[in-house]
Enzyme design. Structure first.
Site, short mmCIF file in Angstrom:
data_model
loop_
_atom_site.label_atom_id
_atom_site.label_comp_id
_atom_site.label_asym_id
_atom_site.label_seq_id
_atom_site.Cartn_x
_atom_site.Cartn_y
_atom_site.Cartn_z
CE LYS A 64 114.90 9.80 -13.29
NZ LYS A 64 114.03 9.07 -12.35
N GLY A 114 115.96 13.83 -6.25
CA GLY A 114 116.24 14.30 -7.61
C GLY A 114 116.79 15.70 -7.56
#
Lengths: 295, 188
Positions: free
Chosen positions: A82, A236
């Site tokens: 990310k 996640g």
């Protein structure tokens, strides 16, 4: 932008390979190995899982390079990482590191409150979050080769992922019945380029794969978003915040493949242990929502 | 002619469309029962490790190997890895239906993925080959035949009724690879 140029086809090509799979958030090599062994199609390297970012607060940045390297060395499946929204230097660094996909993610603290990264100049493909069709098409116009519905990361609550997937699917279906001249007004309404609005109107789908993220905690959650149109799922906090990550990871992989088979889903849902503790998103103050980051 | 596409994970949808364009009926295969009544099978691109876990967990590994001893299989990328005699980098289990060794992710990572035009052998018109985190085939046995190479490495190989490509013909509009496979299925 030419959506058929070689560079873009390669970016979308890897997203095609991930379809029907589960992409799991991991923070170290040990978790990455558990994810790969459980059948993850890819892993997402990050510093803290969203549930911890939510709890601990502070600025959430790109993961430490040593951690990403350790994860890349530990597994043979694609490794994503990310970058903060608008932080093109983090993206440059991730490209130099040769990660396989970059997630310009609302889960991290945004670096730019006005601009997203110009993703077209990168050779590395990008995935971006979206809550509605306009947001998805704006990200694609900037060069994203994969869209994931945002949901509400770290909440363990599927309601926002469902809302976002249903919204995008409904808005796409609506475009397919409109006339050519009406699409110009739709382009304005969605604040998205006309050529992309026309593409969706003609094909009934996005020009890139559409995955789901943000709140998936159980095999049933994964199957639900797959039924609603997700082509793969990101999980996640749901896995490594549960009491038996390996078993839960395997079960969610099975659910993503057999989402149309209730018997297999029953098998996947059995003996799972305790899932992550969830949050009622409706009770979260606006300032704590991650999904409203990015525009 | 009915062709199954292994639909555990990966770009099985793209293969289904490519098979239909080439004139076959395509069905998705997720269980041993789905293998009944199909004339050939495609193992698509995707993650070979994911497919392998699911094949084992769902008791599909042996039925698939048995199917391959009777009927033709086309494997692309991850499919080629699953059909190999031996898999390296890392070492992993495979169906062993074709006589070659394969090295996973041998070109590097996604940034090393590429599209190239291939020529040679039976392919006088250039063949567009999309390589995505592709493996490299090495050490092809005498019973297998290399149909086309890229950079000196075999990328399209056939052996009896089976055929593999390390690239993705399903991601192009060129029907030649799927048509060739359907021809094999027709011959039985």
């Amino acid at each position: 932008m030419n959506y058929m140029d070689e560079q873009f086809r390669l970016k979308v090509g890897l997203a095609e390979m991930l379809k029907g799979g589960v992409i799991m958030d991991v923070t170290n090599a040990e978790q990455a190995v558990i994810a790969e062994k459980a059948g993850a199609a890819a892993v997402m390297a990050l510093e803290r899982v969203p549930a911890d970012i939510r709890k601990e607060g502070g600025v959430a940045r790109m993961a430490p390079i040593s951690k990403i390297r350790e994860i890349m060395a530990a597994v043979s499946i694609p490794v994503m990482a990310k970058a903060r929204i608008g932080h093109f230097m983090e993206a440059d660094i991730l490209e130099a590191l040769k990660v396989d996909y970059i997630d310009e993610s609302e889960v991290l603290t945004p670096a730019d409150e006005e601009h997203h990264i110009d993703k077209r100049r990168f050779k590395t493909p990008f995935v971006c979050g979206a809550r509605n069709l306009g947001e998805a098409l704006r990200r694609i116009a900037e060069g994203a080769a994969m869209i994931r519905t945002k949901g509400e990361a770290g909440s363990g609550n599927i309601v926002e992922a469902v809302r976002h997937m249903r919204t995008i699917q409904k808005e796409m279906r609506q475009l397919t019945v409109l006339g050519k001249e009406e699409l110009v007004a739709e382009s304005k309404k969605h604040q998205a380029p006309l050529e992309l609005v026309e593409y969706v109107a003609a094909h009934g789908k996005l020009p890139v794969p559409n995955f789901s993220a943000g709140g998936i905690a159980t095999p049933a959650d994964a199957a639900l978003v797959m039924h609603l149109g997700a082509e793969a799922v990101f999980v996640g906090s749901g896995i490594f915040k549960s009491d038996d990550p390996e078993r839960r990871a395997k079960a969610i992989v099975k659910a993503a493949t057999y989402f149309k088979d209730p018997q297999k889903l029953l098998e996947a849902s059995e003996e799972l242990g305790i899932g992550m503790f969830g949050i009622d998103v409706a009770k979260l103050p606006e300032s704590e929502l991650l999904q409203t980051r990015g525009w | 002619m009915k062709i199954g596409v292994l639909a555990l994970q990966g770009d099985f949808e793209a293969h289904r469309k490519a098979l239909e364009r080439a004139g076959a009926e395509a069905v998705e295969v997720r269980s041993a029962k789905d293998l009944e009544g199909i004339d050939g099978l495609v193992i698509p691109g995707g993650e070979s490790t994911t497919m392998l876990k699911l094949l084992r967990a769902e008791g599909l590994f042996e039925p698939l190997a048995e199917f391959g001893r009777r009927k033709p299989i086309l494997g692309t990328c991850a499919g080629a890895i699953l059909l190999a005699r031996e898999v390296q980098s890392p070492c992993q289990e495979s169906l062993g239906l074709m006589n070659f060794t394969v090295e996973r992710n041998a070109y590097g990572r996604q940034i090393d993925s590429r599209i190239v035009q291939l020529r040679g052998g039976e392919f006088s018109e250039p063949l567009e080959a999309v390589f995505i985190r592709a493996p490299i085939i090495r050490d092809v046995g005498p019973d297998a035949r290399v149909l086309i190479e890229y950079n000196g490495d075999p990328v399209l190989v056939e052996q009896g009724k089976h055929m593999v490509a390390t690239f993705h013909p399903e991601l192009t509009a060129d029907p030649r690879i799927h048509s060739r496979f359907l021809e094999k299925v027709r011959k039985g």
